[in-house]
Structure formats: structure tokens, C-alpha cells
Design a protein around this motif. Structure first.
Motif, PDB file in Angstrom:
ATOM      1  N   THR A 107     -40.080  -2.700 -12.267  1.00 47.58           N
ATOM      2  CA  THR A 107     -38.686  -3.097 -12.481  1.00 47.58           C
ATOM      3  C   THR A 107     -37.780  -2.600 -11.366  1.00 47.58           C
ATOM      4  N   ALA A 108     -38.309  -2.553 -10.159  1.00 44.92           N
ATOM      5  CA  ALA A 108     -37.561  -1.945  -9.057  1.00 44.92           C
ATOM      6  C   ALA A 108     -36.455  -2.842  -8.526  1.00 44.92           C
ATOM      7  N   ARG A 109     -35.348  -2.197  -8.212  1.00 48.43           N
ATOM      8  CA  ARG A 109     -34.327  -2.786  -7.342  1.00 48.43           C
ATOM      9  C   ARG A 109     -34.480  -2.073  -6.012  1.00 48.43           C
ATOM     10  N   LEU A 110     -34.780  -2.820  -4.961  1.00 52.50           N
ATOM     11  CA  LEU A 110     -35.053  -2.207  -3.660  1.00 52.50           C
ATOM     12  C   LEU A 110     -33.758  -1.989  -2.891  1.00 52.50           C
ATOM     13  N   ILE A 111     -33.519  -0.745  -2.510  1.00 53.82           N
ATOM     14  CA  ILE A 111     -32.354  -0.387  -1.703  1.00 53.82           C
ATOM     15  C   ILE A 111     -32.867   0.030  -0.329  1.00 53.82           C
ATOM     16  N   SER A 112     -32.540  -0.755   0.698  1.00 49.08           N
ATOM     17  CA  SER A 112     -33.127  -0.570   2.025  1.00 49.08           C
ATOM     18  C   SER A 112     -32.079  -0.154   3.037  1.00 49.08           C
ATOM     19  N   TYR A 113     -32.495   0.744   3.932  1.00 52.92           N
ATOM     20  CA  TYR A 113     -31.662   1.179   5.052  1.00 52.92           C
ATOM     21  C   TYR A 113     -32.431   0.870   6.331  1.00 52.92           C
ATOM     22  N   LEU A 114     -32.043  -0.181   7.028  1.00 53.88           N
ATOM     23  CA  LEU A 114     -32.775  -0.646   8.201  1.00 53.88           C
ATOM     24  C   LEU A 114     -31.923  -0.551   9.461  1.00 53.88           C
ATOM     25  N   ALA A 115     -32.582  -0.201  10.578  1.00 53.22           N
ATOM     26  CA  ALA A 115     -31.911  -0.233  11.872  1.00 53.22           C
ATOM     27  C   ALA A 115     -31.650  -1.687  12.261  1.00 53.22           C
ATOM     28  N   PRO A 116     -30.572  -1.970  12.993  1.00 52.70           N
ATOM     29  CA  PRO A 116     -30.245  -3.352  13.360  1.00 52.70           C
ATOM     30  C   PRO A 116     -31.384  -4.082  14.070  1.00 52.70           C
ATOM     31  N   GLN A 117     -32.077  -3.398  14.996  1.00 50.09           N
ATOM     32  CA  GLN A 117     -33.167  -4.032  15.732  1.00 50.09           C
ATOM     33  C   GLN A 117     -34.300  -4.435  14.795  1.00 50.09           C
ATOM     34  N   SER A 118     -34.605  -3.603  13.823  1.00 51.57           N
ATOM     35  CA  SER A 118     -35.663  -3.909  12.865  1.00 51.57           C
ATOM     36  C   SER A 118     -35.279  -5.107  11.999  1.00 51.57           C
ATOM     37  N   ALA A 119     -34.049  -5.087  11.488  1.00 54.16           N
ATOM     38  CA  ALA A 119     -33.598  -6.168  10.610  1.00 54.16           C
ATOM     39  C   ALA A 119     -33.588  -7.513  11.319  1.00 54.16           C
TER      40      ALA A 119
ATOM     41  N   ALA B  30     -27.916   5.390  12.564  1.00 51.92           N
ATOM     42  CA  ALA B  30     -27.997   6.821  12.819  1.00 51.92           C
ATOM     43  C   ALA B  30     -28.115   7.587  11.509  1.00 51.92           C
ATOM     44  N   PRO B  31     -28.660   8.812  11.554  1.00 54.06           N
ATOM     45  CA  PRO B  31     -28.749   9.631  10.346  1.00 54.06           C
ATOM     46  C   PRO B  31     -27.402   9.873   9.681  1.00 54.06           C
ATOM     47  N   SER B  32     -26.329   9.916  10.469  1.00 59.37           N
ATOM     48  CA  SER B  32     -25.004  10.145   9.882  1.00 59.37           C
ATOM     49  C   SER B  32     -24.645   9.053   8.895  1.00 59.37           C
ATOM     50  N   ASP B  33     -25.002   7.797   9.215  1.00 56.55           N
ATOM     51  CA  ASP B  33     -24.706   6.687   8.311  1.00 56.55           C
ATOM     52  C   ASP B  33     -25.573   6.750   7.060  1.00 56.55           C
ATOM     53  N   VAL B  34     -26.847   7.146   7.236  1.00 62.58           N
ATOM     54  CA  VAL B  34     -27.737   7.306   6.091  1.00 62.58           C
ATOM     55  C   VAL B  34     -27.205   8.397   5.175  1.00 62.58           C
TER      56      VAL B  34
ATOM     57  N   THR C 250     -35.000   0.013 -11.861  1.00 60.56           N
ATOM     58  CA  THR C 250     -35.197   1.328 -11.273  1.00 60.56           C
ATOM     59  C   THR C 250     -34.971   1.238  -9.775  1.00 60.56           C
ATOM     60  N   ASP C 251     -34.089   2.059  -9.246  1.00 56.45           N
ATOM     61  CA  ASP C 251     -33.800   2.022  -7.817  1.00 56.45           C
ATOM     62  C   ASP C 251     -34.934   2.675  -7.029  1.00 56.45           C
ATOM     63  N   VAL C 252     -35.465   1.934  -6.058  1.00 58.96           N
ATOM     64  CA  VAL C 252     -36.477   2.436  -5.131  1.00 58.96           C
ATOM     65  C   VAL C 252     -35.907   2.272  -3.728  1.00 58.96           C
ATOM     66  N   PHE C 253     -36.057   3.286  -2.895  1.00 59.14           N
ATOM     67  CA  PHE C 253     -35.397   3.326  -1.600  1.00 59.14           C
ATOM     68  C   PHE C 253     -36.405   3.157  -0.469  1.00 59.14           C
ATOM     69  N   LEU C 254     -36.019   2.352   0.521  1.00 63.04           N
ATOM     70  CA  LEU C 254     -36.842   2.121   1.706  1.00 63.04           C
ATOM     71  C   LEU C 254     -36.025   2.491   2.939  1.00 63.04           C
ATOM     72  N   PHE C 255     -36.553   3.435   3.730  1.00 61.15           N
ATOM     73  CA  PHE C 255     -35.857   3.913   4.925  1.00 61.15           C
ATOM     74  C   PHE C 255     -36.607   3.488   6.180  1.00 61.15           C
ATOM     75  N   ASP C 256     -35.876   3.004   7.151  1.00 59.01           N
ATOM     76  CA  ASP C 256     -36.425   2.659   8.462  1.00 59.01           C
ATOM     77  C   ASP C 256     -36.472   3.929   9.314  1.00 59.01           C
ATOM     78  N   LEU C 257     -37.641   4.232   9.868  1.00 57.96           N
ATOM     79  CA  LEU C 257     -37.771   5.434  10.698  1.00 57.96           C
ATOM     80  C   LEU C 257     -36.794   5.411  11.860  1.00 57.96           C
ATOM     81  N   ASP C 258     -36.532   4.227  12.430  1.00 57.22           N
ATOM     82  CA  ASP C 258     -35.627   4.140  13.580  1.00 57.22           C
ATOM     83  C   ASP C 258     -34.178   4.421  13.191  1.00 57.22           C
ATOM     84  N   ALA C 259     -33.852   4.329  11.904  1.00 56.36           N
ATOM     85  CA  ALA C 259     -32.520   4.719  11.444  1.00 56.36           C
ATOM     86  C   ALA C 259     -32.444   6.222  11.203  1.00 56.36           C
TER      87      ALA C 259
END
Length: 280
Positions: A214-226, A248-252, A26-35
Motif C-alpha cells: 500500500t505504498a505511496r512513493l515519495i521520491s527525491y531525485l536530482a534534475p539530471q536523473s529525472a 543538494a543535501p540542504s534541499d533534502v 504507507t509512505d516509502v521514500f526513494l532518495f537519489d544518491l546524486d541529490a
């Protein structure tokens, strides 16, 4: 999106992961606030906020931020936060639900550590320090010599000074020698984040897996955070997980367009908020 061993760069956003690695999960999504909101003084664009909310209402989504929950509330509209399954604030040491904190890691920082930080502030050559310069979380301390309540212009002034004098790398080096049982990260261009070594952002993934077996984690992180406090989380990802580095939000928006298309079963591109498409 690519497997986490191949972090995507801004401007080179790819399509969905192919192959069998993610099957049965099951896909679960994690978003970085800075992204989602790159400026610490900004607030999420209304059109993008509605777009993200529609997605979060269809998929299990979480938010990650090095800032405290009060800062998250100022940058993210309430209806967006309510659409998320949880918010990991203060670098993941707190997990907030829709109305209250669900998990909180506590840590008592020593008097020696606080005395060291006080000395750092007193001996810093930066001439325009604004109190308070420390922001305490349940298991984090953020230090910003420009002041935790400083304006955008004040932080810009401090950043220019810091780039010339390079005080923060020297502070980090001395801190790591003095306090090996703690970790210090450059969580932004102007601030340092201190956490006990007993806590790792890899626990963010563990908390999610407890709720989504059964999660597959899909993450969107800002470069500084990563590259800083979220690095342990990145290292804990499995081959079936997916990590994209976005600024940036455009990439998300562009990455989520693939997920939206998958949800609808359509092969044609979905309509994104005006001005939110990144160049590929």
C-alpha cells in the motif's frame, strides 16, 4: 512537496502534500544518491548522514544510483546504507539489501554494440582519454571518455572540452539509430549510460510495491536523473505519489523537516544540521 506532475525546483521547497490522495497509504521514500552526495568524488557529510540515518530508521527508505554498488559504498557511510531498506544500484538494475544483492537484471550486450563503443573511443577527438573508459554492470554500460578512474580535475578538463565540441550528443544520436533495442542516457555532464530497452526504471517502483503493498512513493531525485535514466520511473508515478527535484543535501534536509515534524507530531520546526537549510 508537490504531486509528481508539479516537480519542485531548488529554492522553492513546499510543505507536505495535503488532501486525501495519500490517505490509507504507507509512505516509502526513494532518495537519489546524486541529490544526497552531488559530487561523484564526494562523501556524505557526517552530520547530514546521522540526520538521514535517524529518519531511515523510522521510515522505509530506498536509495537509487546510476553508479555501481562499489561506487555507492565509497560515497555513503556503511551505517547509512544499513539503515536503508534497499539500494537500487546500476540505474535500478540491481537491488541490494543489507548484505547481498536481492534482485539483479542480467543482459548480454552484443559484440556489435561493444565494437561500436570501441570505435567511438578510437575516433573521439578528445586528446586525453584515460583507460578504462567503460564500466560494465549486469545490464548497464557507462562510458566516460575522461576515464572511469579519472580525477576531478581530469573530468573538469574533459567537460570543458565536451562543451566546446559537443561529441556526446552526436554519439547518442548515432547510437540510437544503430541500436533501437537499447537506450542511451546522458546520466552526468561527462558520461553516457546504456541500458537495454527491455529494462525500465519504472521497475524500481514495481519492486518497491511488491515489498510495500500500500505504498505511496515519495521520491527525491536530482534534475539530471529525472531528465535521463529515471524518466521512466517519473512517468510511472501515480497521482498519489510525490516527486521532488532536488540538487543538494540542504534541499533534502528541508523537505525531510516536514516529515520529521509529522513523525514527532509537533508543529514547530525541527532542528536541522547546521548549514543544511535551503533558502525558500
Amino acid at each position: 512537496m508537490l504531486p509528481h506532475s508539479k516537480i519542485t525546483s531548488v529554492g522553492r521547497v513546499t510543505g507536505p502534500l495535503s488532501g486525501a490522495e495519500g490517505e490509507g497509504k504507507t509512505d516509502v521514500f526513494l532518495f537519489d544518491l546524486d541529490a544526497l552526495v552531488p559530487s561523484p568524488f564526494g562523501r556524505m557529510d557526517d552530520e547530514f548522514a546521522r540526520y538521514l540515518t535517524r529518519f531511515a530508521e523510522q521510515r522505509s527508505c530506498y536509495l537509487l544510483s546510476s553508479s555501481n554498488y562499489a561506487d555507492v559504498m565509497t560515497r555513503l557511510p556503511a551505517y547509512v546504507r544499513q539503515a536503508f531498506a534497499g539500494v537500487f544500484a546500476s540505474a535500478g538494475t540491481e537491488l541490494w539489501g543489507k548484505h547481498d544483492v536481492l534482485v539483479r537484471h542480467e543482459h548480454d550486450f552484443s559484440d556489435d554494440l561493444y565494437e561500436f563503443l570501441v570505435k567511438v573511443v578510437q575516433t573521439s577527438a578528445f586528446p586525453d582519454k584515460c583507460s578504462p573508459v567503460l564500466d560494465n554492470g549486469s545490464a548497464t554500460i557507462r562510458m566516460l571518455l575522461a576515464g572511469t578512474r579519472s580525477t576531478a580535475n581530469q573530468r573538469k578538463t574533459y567537460l570543458a572540452w565536451e562543451r566546446e565540441h559537443q561529441e556526446l550528443p552526436a554519439i547518442m544520436k548515432e547510437f540510437q539509430v544503430r541500436f533501437p533495442d537499447h537506450r542511451v542516457y546522458r546520466d552526468s555532464d561527462t558520461s553516457l549510460l546504456i541500458m537495454p530497452a527491455s529494462f525500465s526504471t519504472a521497475l524500481v517502483r514495481s519492486h518497491i510495491l511488491k515489498r510495500h503493498k500500500t505504498a505511496r512513493l515519495i521520491s527525491y531525485l536530482a534534475p539530471q536523473s529525472a531528465a535521463s535514466y529515471a524518466a521512466p520511473l517519473c512517468e510511472a508515478l501515480l497521482n498519489s505519489d510525490v516527486l521532488s527535484e532536488v540538487s543538494a543535501p540542504s534541499d533534502v534536509s528541508q523537505l525531510l523537516s516536514y516529515e520529521m515534524r509529522h513523525l514527532s507530531g509537533a508543529e514547530l520546526p525541527v532542528t536541522l544540521p547546521v548549514g543544511k537549510m535551503a533558502e525558500v
